[in-house]
Design a protein around this motif. Structure first.
Motif, PDB file in Angstrom:
ATOM      1  N   ARG A 226      -4.381   7.509   8.730  1.00 56.11           N
ATOM      2  CA  ARG A 226      -4.718   6.581   9.814  1.00 56.11           C
ATOM      3  C   ARG A 226      -5.346   5.330   9.226  1.00 56.11           C
ATOM      4  N   ASN A 227      -4.825   4.191   9.651  1.00 57.76           N
ATOM      5  CA  ASN A 227      -5.291   2.898   9.150  1.00 57.76           C
ATOM      6  C   ASN A 227      -6.205   2.279  10.213  1.00 57.76           C
TER       7      ASN A 227
ATOM      8  N   GLN B  20       2.277   5.150  -0.018  1.00 63.40           N
ATOM      9  CA  GLN B  20       1.922   6.429   0.586  1.00 63.40           C
ATOM     10  C   GLN B  20       2.986   7.428   0.145  1.00 63.40           C
TER      11      GLN B  20
ATOM     12  N   VAL C 146      -8.425  -3.172   8.356  1.00 66.04           N
ATOM     13  CA  VAL C 146      -8.050  -3.929   7.153  1.00 66.04           C
ATOM     14  C   VAL C 146      -8.897  -5.198   7.121  1.00 66.04           C
TER      15      VAL C 146
ATOM     16  N   ARG D  60       0.851  -1.171   0.000  1.00 64.21           N
ATOM     17  CA  ARG D  60       0.000   0.000   0.000  1.00 64.21           C
ATOM     18  C   ARG D  60       0.904   1.243   0.000  1.00 64.21           C
TER      19      ARG D  60
ATOM     20  N   TYR E 177       2.019  -5.275   3.667  1.00 64.07           N
ATOM     21  CA  TYR E 177       1.270  -6.272   4.429  1.00 64.07           C
ATOM     22  C   TYR E 177       1.671  -7.684   3.985  1.00 64.07           C
TER      23      TYR E 177
ATOM     24  N   TRP F 140       2.623  -6.377   9.260  1.00 71.17           N
ATOM     25  CA  TRP F 140       2.987  -5.332   8.321  1.00 71.17           C
ATOM     26  C   TRP F 140       4.329  -4.720   8.668  1.00 71.17           C
TER      27      TRP F 140
ATOM     28  N   GLU G 229      -9.276   4.008   5.702  1.00 74.60           N
ATOM     29  CA  GLU G 229      -8.293   4.964   6.177  1.00 74.60           C
ATOM     30  C   GLU G 229      -8.822   6.385   6.153  1.00 74.60           C
TER      31      GLU G 229
ATOM     32  N   ARG H   4       3.128   1.082   3.294  1.00 78.55           N
ATOM     33  CA  ARG H   4       3.078  -0.075   4.192  1.00 78.55           C
ATOM     34  C   ARG H   4       3.049  -1.360   3.372  1.00 78.55           C
TER      35      ARG H   4
ATOM     36  N   SER I  21      -0.765   4.461  11.974  1.00 83.41           N
ATOM     37  CA  SER I  21      -0.652   5.427  10.882  1.00 83.41           C
ATOM     38  C   SER I  21       0.296   4.919   9.807  1.00 83.41           C
ATOM     39  N   VAL I  22      -0.019   5.324   8.575  1.00 78.45           N
ATOM     40  CA  VAL I  22       0.803   4.972   7.424  1.00 78.45           C
ATOM     41  C   VAL I  22       1.501   6.226   6.924  1.00 78.45           C
TER      42      VAL I  22
ATOM     43  N   SER J  94      -8.717  -1.570   2.841  1.00 77.22           N
ATOM     44  CA  SER J  94      -8.270  -0.743   3.960  1.00 77.22           C
ATOM     45  C   SER J  94      -9.184   0.453   4.138  1.00 77.22           C
TER      46      SER J  94
END
Length: 456
Positions: free
Chosen positions: A366-367, A360, A370, A358, A433, A392, A452, A431, A425-426, A450
């Protein structure tokens, strides 16, 4: 946000890149534009699988029209017809088979052995040097010789009749022949740094001739990596890249697999075999001490297959009998049955593992949640309440957090989605997984979802 799983295995550790793992899965096109990840079939010891000798299984051969289609297995230093002992063979490592309607030849330890349905003997013809491999074409058995580019041919329909003058040399390049294979009506002689292609002439004195203008400046790094499948030949080249035979060799292995091949200290002992399954065709390549990479020629995607808590698959040869795949164990004398109904390898769990990335590019998100979209309600008698695990990495795969479990659902609980909450947080660069399933249940998966909220 939908986060897809990797659809091909990729690893470039020398560049510090995150690995894309596709372990004991294979991707398949589903509805729309989406693809799913399906679990590889397990190794079943249910009938008609069998065990012969102490192992390892060094080769299996069967072919319709050859001795009633019976399976011939070399286990350790013995040859079996089905489960009946035929006789002893020398040597170790993968053996070569070739057959006519009335004779089977096995090459092992530099010696060629011939079986005619009643007797089994080493070919003791003084005109035949130490043998490296064997194939059949135009009614003759063709024998390559150890550490040489010379090959011999037998009389028509008699594997043991070799005249001392019935030989030729694949001398377009002075390299020794590593392997020989037949494709259609042509002979491919794979040398250490080149490949020559010959054809049958019908001439009794010179039954084979080199095809002018058809020579590859590409050799072979591992004799047992050469496999005929999908109307072509696939092999590991002398430059440690996987190739497919076309008008010129076409590279089909990606850079990650080539890096693993380059790092292998025992590449000459690599083995490969063809495995058809459920409308897919697989080239299964075992790299000793490294991994087993599997190419699905249907999708042109690679995966890693492993078994028995190893990084490699514990089989090194296979044959197809009446549409069923039989695979030879590289430690014991077990010949396994490949089965979609087996979610374990015998009593040993199969670990399925997939990577999803994923990205960024900037800021922070904020995650919250999932969710794994997958086949649910898959509990069974062996695993009534199966689980799936997620972990992760926020540092590009260098380190991972602890595994966190969620349920796949007891049998019939089809609405029970695997969910993980409060995942922090991402930040950039994103991130990675990893999803892992070890319970012996159906484990087909689609993707991660996800939930978020961008906060910066």
């Amino acid at each position: 946000m939908i986060i897809p799983f990797a659809d091909t295995a990729y690893s470039r550790p020398s560049y510090g890149l995150p690995a894309a793992r596709v372990v004991n899965y294979f991707p398949e096109k589903a509805f729309g534009s989406e693809s799913v990840r399906l679990p590889r079939p397990g190794l079943s010891d249910a009938a008609p699988s069998y065990t012969v000798g102490a192992g390892p299984v060094r080769g299996i051969y069967s072919k319709p029209g050859v001795f009633d289609g019976d399976k011939f297995t070399v286990s350790g230093t013995a040859l079996y017809r089905e489960t009946a002992l035929i006789g002893a063979v020398a040597g170790e490592g993968i053996v070569s088979f070739a057959a006519s309607a009335s004779q089977l030849v096995v090459v092992s330890g530099g010696t060629a052995y011939v079986y005619d349905g009643s007797s089994f003997n080493a070919i003791s013809d003084p005109d035949l040097p130490a043998v490296a491999g064997v194939v059949t074409l135009a009614g003759r058995f063709i024998y390559t010789t150890v550490s040489s580019d010379r090959y011999y041919w037998s009389a028509v329909n008699d594997a043991a009749d070799i005249d001392g003058l019935d030989f030729a040399t694949a001398e377009g390049s002075p390299d020794a022949t590593v392997a020989v294979a037949v494709l259609g009506d042509e002979l491919f002689f794979f040398g250490s740094d080149s490949t020559e292609i010959w054809f049958p002439t019908g001439d009794l004195d010179a039954p084979f001739q080199r095809t002018q203008g058809r020579r590859y400046t590409r050799g072979c790094a591992a004799a047992a990596s050469v496999v005929q499948m999908d109307n072509t030949l696939i092999w590991v080249g002398d430059d440690r890249i996987v190739y497919r035979a076309e008008s010129v060799p076409r590279a089909i292995g990606d850079a990650g697999i080539s890096e693993t091949l380059r790092d292998s200290a025992n590449l000459a002992q690599a083995t490969a075999f063809w495995l058809p399954y459920d409308q897919h065709a697989y080239y299964v390549l075992n790299i000793p001490g490294e991994k087993t990479y599997v190419l699905d020629v249907t999708t042109a995607r690679w995966a890693e297959w492993s078994s028995f808590q190893r990084t490699t698959l514990r089989v090194q040869c296979a044959t197809i009998d009446d549409g069923q795949a039989f695979l030879g164990d590289d430690e014991t004398g077990r010949v396994w049955l490949l089965s979609a109904d087996a979610f374990s390898d015998g009593e040993n769990p199969i670990t399925g593992l997939l990577t999803a990335i994923r990205p960024q590019s900037s800021g922070v998100a904020r995650n919250f949640v999932v969710v794994l979209e997958c086949t649910r309600g898959v509990g069974n008698a062996d695993s009534p309440d199966p689980v799936v695990e997620l972990r992760w990495s926020d540092d590009n795969g260098r380190t991972f957090g602890a595994w966190r479990s969620a349920t796949l659902g007891k049998v019939g609980e089809y609405a029970n989605k695997p969910i993980w909450r409060r995942l922090g947080s991402v930040k950039s660069p994103g991130r990675i997984y990893e999803v892992r399933i070890t319970d012996p249940v159906m484990r087909a998966v689609r993707h991660l979802v996800s939930d978020e909220q961008r906060v910066a």
